[in-house]
Scaffold this active site. Structure first.
Site, PDB file in Angstrom:
ATOM      1  N   LEU A 153      32.992 -41.939 -24.775  1.00 42.38           N
ATOM      2  CA  LEU A 153      32.816 -41.823 -26.221  1.00 42.38           C
ATOM      3  C   LEU A 153      31.537 -42.484 -26.735  1.00 42.38           C
ATOM      4  O   LEU A 153      31.372 -42.668 -27.943  1.00 42.38           O
ATOM      5  CB  LEU A 153      34.046 -42.383 -26.939  1.00 42.38           C
ATOM      6  CG  LEU A 153      35.362 -41.677 -26.565  1.00 42.38           C
ATOM      7  CD1 LEU A 153      36.539 -42.355 -27.240  1.00 42.38           C
ATOM      8  CD2 LEU A 153      35.316 -40.197 -26.893  1.00 42.38           C
ATOM      9  N   ASP A 162      25.833 -53.256  -3.140  1.00 41.29           N
ATOM     10  CA  ASP A 162      25.544 -52.118  -2.264  1.00 41.29           C
ATOM     11  C   ASP A 162      24.467 -52.450  -1.232  1.00 41.29           C
ATOM     12  O   ASP A 162      24.607 -52.121  -0.055  1.00 41.29           O
ATOM     13  CB  ASP A 162      25.115 -50.912  -3.099  1.00 41.29           C
ATOM     14  CG  ASP A 162      24.821 -49.698  -2.227  1.00 41.29           C
ATOM     15  OD1 ASP A 162      25.700 -49.318  -1.421  1.00 41.29           O
ATOM     16  OD2 ASP A 162      23.727 -49.131  -2.354  1.00 41.29           O
ATOM     17  N   MET A 172      27.297 -51.494 -25.149  1.00 46.71           N
ATOM     18  CA  MET A 172      27.736 -50.827 -23.924  1.00 46.71           C
ATOM     19  C   MET A 172      26.572 -50.608 -22.967  1.00 46.71           C
ATOM     20  O   MET A 172      26.731 -50.701 -21.749  1.00 46.71           O
ATOM     21  CB  MET A 172      28.430 -49.491 -24.232  1.00 46.71           C
ATOM     22  CG  MET A 172      29.754 -49.660 -24.963  1.00 46.71           C
ATOM     23  SD  MET A 172      30.894 -50.845 -24.188  1.00 46.71           S
ATOM     24  CE  MET A 172      31.107 -50.122 -22.578  1.00 46.71           C
ATOM     25  N   GLU A 173      25.397 -50.352 -23.507  1.00 49.59           N
ATOM     26  CA  GLU A 173      24.213 -50.181 -22.658  1.00 49.59           C
ATOM     27  C   GLU A 173      23.859 -51.486 -21.954  1.00 49.59           C
ATOM     28  O   GLU A 173      23.544 -51.490 -20.760  1.00 49.59           O
ATOM     29  CB  GLU A 173      23.046 -49.658 -23.493  1.00 49.59           C
ATOM     30  CG  GLU A 173      23.182 -48.207 -23.902  1.00 49.59           C
ATOM     31  CD  GLU A 173      24.247 -47.906 -24.950  1.00 49.59           C
ATOM     32  OE1 GLU A 173      24.599 -46.735 -25.117  1.00 49.59           O
ATOM     33  OE2 GLU A 173      24.743 -48.852 -25.621  1.00 49.59           O
ATOM     34  N   HIS A 193      27.555 -42.712 -27.681  1.00 53.72           N
ATOM     35  CA  HIS A 193      26.522 -41.807 -28.174  1.00 53.72           C
ATOM     36  C   HIS A 193      25.292 -41.888 -27.273  1.00 53.72           C
ATOM     37  O   HIS A 193      24.976 -42.965 -26.764  1.00 53.72           O
ATOM     38  CB  HIS A 193      26.101 -42.210 -29.591  1.00 53.72           C
ATOM     39  CG  HIS A 193      27.173 -42.024 -30.605  1.00 53.72           C
ATOM     40  ND1 HIS A 193      28.154 -42.965 -30.825  1.00 53.72           N
ATOM     41  CD2 HIS A 193      27.430 -40.999 -31.445  1.00 53.72           C
ATOM     42  CE1 HIS A 193      28.960 -42.527 -31.780  1.00 53.72           C
ATOM     43  NE2 HIS A 193      28.550 -41.335 -32.169  1.00 53.72           N
TER      44      HIS A 193
END
Length: 159
Positions: free
Chosen positions: A75, A128, A113-114, A77
């Site tokens: 959700l 990793d 969120m970024e 943008h």
């Protein structure tokens, strides 16, 4: 307590309509930690890792992740980020790497969120790249440190 913004009146998940919001400068900082053995950390710091510069790779991965957050989190943008910065600091006294991200833009929605995605993916990239030498590394304490701009104002996490 405020309402969930991603839930509509029918209780369904939806993307928030930000078309009516005013643009403002918005900034967010986040952090994450990767705990590892002293040998693994030393290998990274000394540049002896067989896959190359772990910090440089993690930095680029974090920047790329911030730019693609909208593709990963359903959700969110799509945003035109003006700045993404990822810094990595070796903390030999605690056998950890601290990752801090900064995201900034002028827009109608925040960049929390970024910033969180950048820190998280940088941590995953360290894992990793180092999993061949150590599989029991721990990624922890991913959190928002600070955000500014927008209607909800300025937030600073407690220490």
């Amino acid at each position: 307590m405020t309402e969930f913004t991603h839930i509509n009146s029918n209780g369904e998940a939806n993307m928030v309509d930000v078309s009516h919001k005013q643009e403002s400068v918005r900034e967010a900082r986040a952090e994450a930690f990767v705990t590892m053995s002293p040998d693994t950390l030393n290998m990274i710091i000394s540049g002896r890792h067989h896959k190359g510069d772990v910090f440089a790779t993690a930095r680029i991965a974090g920047i790329q992740a911030a730019k693609r957050t909208w593709e990963l989190i359903p959700l969110c943008h799509p945003l035109l980020l003006a700045k993404v910065e990822v810094s990595l600091t070796a903390l030999p006294e605690s056998n950890r790497v601290r990752i801090e991200s900064l995201c900034k833009l002028s827009g109608k929605t925040g960049v929390e969120m970024e910033a969180l995605t950048a820190a998280s993916v940088a941590a995953l990239t360290i894992y990793d790249m180092c999993k061949a030498v150590q599989k029991d590394m721990i990624i922890s304490d991913i959190r928002l440190l600070e955000k500014s701009g927008g209607k909800s104002g300025h937030f600073i996490a407690e220490k």
